[in-house]
Design a protein around this motif. Structure first.
Motif, PDB file in Angstrom:
ATOM      1  N   UNK A  45      25.743  55.284 -25.213  1.00 58.83           N
ATOM      2  CA  UNK A  45      27.045  55.972 -25.283  1.00 58.83           C
ATOM      3  C   UNK A  45      28.020  55.529 -24.197  1.00 58.83           C
ATOM      4  N   UNK A  46      27.512  54.965 -23.105  1.00 56.88           N
ATOM      5  CA  UNK A  46      28.381  54.525 -22.015  1.00 56.88           C
ATOM      6  C   UNK A  46      28.955  53.133 -22.234  1.00 56.88           C
ATOM      7  N   UNK A  47      28.525  52.441 -23.270  1.00 50.15           N
ATOM      8  CA  UNK A  47      29.026  51.092 -23.530  1.00 50.15           C
ATOM      9  C   UNK A  47      30.480  51.125 -24.010  1.00 50.15           C
ATOM     10  N   UNK A  48      31.205  50.075 -23.695  1.00 52.88           N
ATOM     11  CA  UNK A  48      32.568  49.914 -24.208  1.00 52.88           C
ATOM     12  C   UNK A  48      32.623  48.900 -25.352  1.00 52.88           C
ATOM     13  N   UNK A  49      31.560  48.099 -25.493  1.00 53.48           N
ATOM     14  CA  UNK A  49      31.458  47.142 -26.599  1.00 53.48           C
ATOM     15  C   UNK A  49      30.028  47.143 -27.129  1.00 53.48           C
ATOM     16  N   UNK A  50      29.893  46.809 -28.398  1.00 55.92           N
ATOM     17  CA  UNK A  50      28.587  46.531 -28.987  1.00 55.92           C
ATOM     18  C   UNK A  50      28.322  45.041 -28.849  1.00 55.92           C
ATOM     19  N   UNK A 101      34.125  49.281 -28.920  1.00 54.14           N
ATOM     20  CA  UNK A 101      33.853  50.666 -29.289  1.00 54.14           C
ATOM     21  C   UNK A 101      35.061  51.536 -28.944  1.00 54.14           C
ATOM     22  N   UNK A 102      35.930  51.688 -29.883  1.00 53.57           N
ATOM     23  CA  UNK A 102      37.088  52.554 -29.699  1.00 53.57           C
ATOM     24  C   UNK A 102      36.968  53.764 -30.624  1.00 53.57           C
ATOM     25  N   UNK A 103      37.129  53.519 -31.898  1.00 52.57           N
ATOM     26  CA  UNK A 103      37.009  54.618 -32.859  1.00 52.57           C
ATOM     27  C   UNK A 103      35.560  54.830 -33.290  1.00 52.57           C
ATOM     28  N   UNK A 104      34.743  53.782 -33.180  1.00 52.11           N
ATOM     29  CA  UNK A 104      33.338  53.880 -33.630  1.00 52.11           C
ATOM     30  C   UNK A 104      32.448  53.850 -32.391  1.00 52.11           C
ATOM     31  N   UNK A 105      32.155  55.004 -31.837  1.00 46.70           N
ATOM     32  CA  UNK A 105      31.404  55.088 -30.583  1.00 46.70           C
ATOM     33  C   UNK A 105      29.928  55.424 -30.840  1.00 46.70           C
ATOM     34  N   UNK A 106      29.076  55.035 -29.897  1.00 46.85           N
ATOM     35  CA  UNK A 106      27.654  55.384 -29.944  1.00 46.85           C
ATOM     36  C   UNK A 106      27.494  56.817 -29.438  1.00 46.85           C
ATOM     37  N   UNK A 107      26.775  57.642 -30.195  1.00 46.74           N
ATOM     38  CA  UNK A 107      26.622  59.060 -29.879  1.00 46.74           C
ATOM     39  C   UNK A 107      25.158  59.375 -29.637  1.00 46.74           C
ATOM     40  N   UNK A 108      24.864  60.076 -28.542  1.00 47.26           N
ATOM     41  CA  UNK A 108      23.491  60.478 -28.236  1.00 47.26           C
ATOM     42  C   UNK A 108      22.957  61.408 -29.319  1.00 47.26           C
ATOM     43  N   UNK A 109      21.689  61.243 -29.651  1.00 49.37           N
ATOM     44  CA  UNK A 109      21.055  62.067 -30.667  1.00 49.37           C
ATOM     45  C   UNK A 109      21.086  61.474 -32.059  1.00 49.37           C
ATOM     46  N   UNK A 110      21.868  60.417 -32.263  1.00 44.49           N
ATOM     47  CA  UNK A 110      21.946  59.784 -33.574  1.00 44.49           C
ATOM     48  C   UNK A 110      20.975  58.614 -33.701  1.00 44.49           C
ATOM     49  N   UNK A 111      20.627  58.308 -34.948  1.00 47.53           N
ATOM     50  CA  UNK A 111      19.789  57.150 -35.257  1.00 47.53           C
ATOM     51  C   UNK A 111      20.662  56.054 -35.866  1.00 47.53           C
ATOM     52  N   UNK A 112      20.464  54.835 -35.399  1.00 49.02           N
ATOM     53  CA  UNK A 112      21.288  53.706 -35.825  1.00 49.02           C
ATOM     54  C   UNK A 112      20.414  52.623 -36.456  1.00 49.02           C
TER      55      UNK A 112
END
Length: 300
Positions: A45-50, A101-112
């Motif tokens: 979640x702290x990343x700014x880019x994938x 990662x602007x509109x599509x952010x990594x969220x804790x608790x989710x599976x990717x």
């Protein structure tokens, strides 16, 4: 009395029999080892880019591929959270796939889920979950200082640092501890720049921990070490100690642990071989998720 030389006769019979046993095998399948996709991606979640590193593996047999042939610049790389997805773009300067990662952010608790396809029939996929960091906090930092003499006879301070953190109960957590000395200095152009020098664990330890014996309790890091020599006039005297606690999924932990064990056995003919951990279906590598807990300590 006549003497018969039978040895050459026996050898002749043996040669004849061996020759008679020769037969061309026509049912042997050719042994071929193809390249696989090698994927490395860590999301937080702290990343700014994938960022996804992607290349082909070097075949164990046959013709060795060049660095250019190992690259995969024309793949389709996507990461999905189950309801939406983002497509990453290849960057030739870094030989990797990126997405901001602007509109599509990594969220804790989710599976990717990561999916990769490439020309030639290559396809790879993997899934990971990003752990929560709720209830996890760095609680105590201990430091000690000794004065030593460097190679040139100058005075140098050696700092030892360790920290504790609380574990969130009711869930299996995996951790990695990191630390760095952060200071500011002026570069050649007179601009103020931030510098982070990693602190090192004793004997190159990886700083990996599990909470299986400390559920909901307090864990303690191994000791970190860093040095402080004579201050350059371009370096500000005030600096900070940056403590970083990585809260990871199992994939991250197992991959980092295997990587450390492999580095320890490198060059040792008596060490048992270490198989690198991989959770990539249809390829090799790792797709893992982690979260971060940080603390900044002002130092003099």
């Amino acid at each position: 009395m006549k003497t018969y030389r039978i040895i050459p006769f026996i050898i002749l019979i043996a040669i004849t029999l061996l020759t008679a046993c020769e037969k061309d095998a026509d049912n042997v399948k050719p042994f071929k080892v193809d390249s696989k996709l090698v994927v490395h991606a860590f999301i937080s979640p702290q990343d700014t880019v994938l960022k996804v590193h992607l290349q082909k593996s070097q075949p164990a047999l046959g013709r060795r591929l060049s660095e250019e042939q190992l690259q995969v610049p024309n793949a389709n790389v996507t990461i999905s959270d189950g309801s939406s997805a983002v497509t990453l773009t290849y960057d030739p300067d870094h030989n990797a796939y990126f997405s901001k990662l602007r509109e599509w952010a990594i969220v804790a608790g989710k599976t990717y889920t990561l999916k990769v396809t490439a020309p030639g029939g290559y396809a790879a996929t993997a899934s990971c979950s990003v752990p929560e960091a709720t209830g996890i906090a760095i609680t105590d930092v201990s430091t000690s200082t000794t004065t030593e003499t460097d190679y040139y006879g100058g005075e140098m301070k050696r700092y030892k640092v360790a920290y504790k953190w609380t574990d969130a109960p009711g869930v299996n957590n995996y951790y990695r501890t990191l630390a760095a000395k952060v200071f500011w200095h002026k570069n050649y152009y007179g601009d103020r720049q931030r510098v982070a020098e990693p602190a090192h664990l004793d004997r190159g330890k990886p700083g990996l921990y599990k909470d299986d014996k400390a559920q909901g309790g307090v864990l303690t890091s191994d000791d970190f070490y860093y040095y402080q020599g004579a201050q350059s006039p371009d370096i500000e005297k005030q600096y900070q100690l940056h403590l970083l606690l990585v809260v990871s999924d199992k994939n991250y932990y197992l991959y980092q642990d295997a990587q450390y064990k492999q580095s320890q056995s490198n060059g040792n003919p008596f060490a048992e071989p270490v198989v690198m951990y991989s959770n990539i279906e249809g390829g090799l590598g790792v797709f893992a998720g982690y979260n971060q807990v940080e603390a900044l300590i002002d130092m003099e």
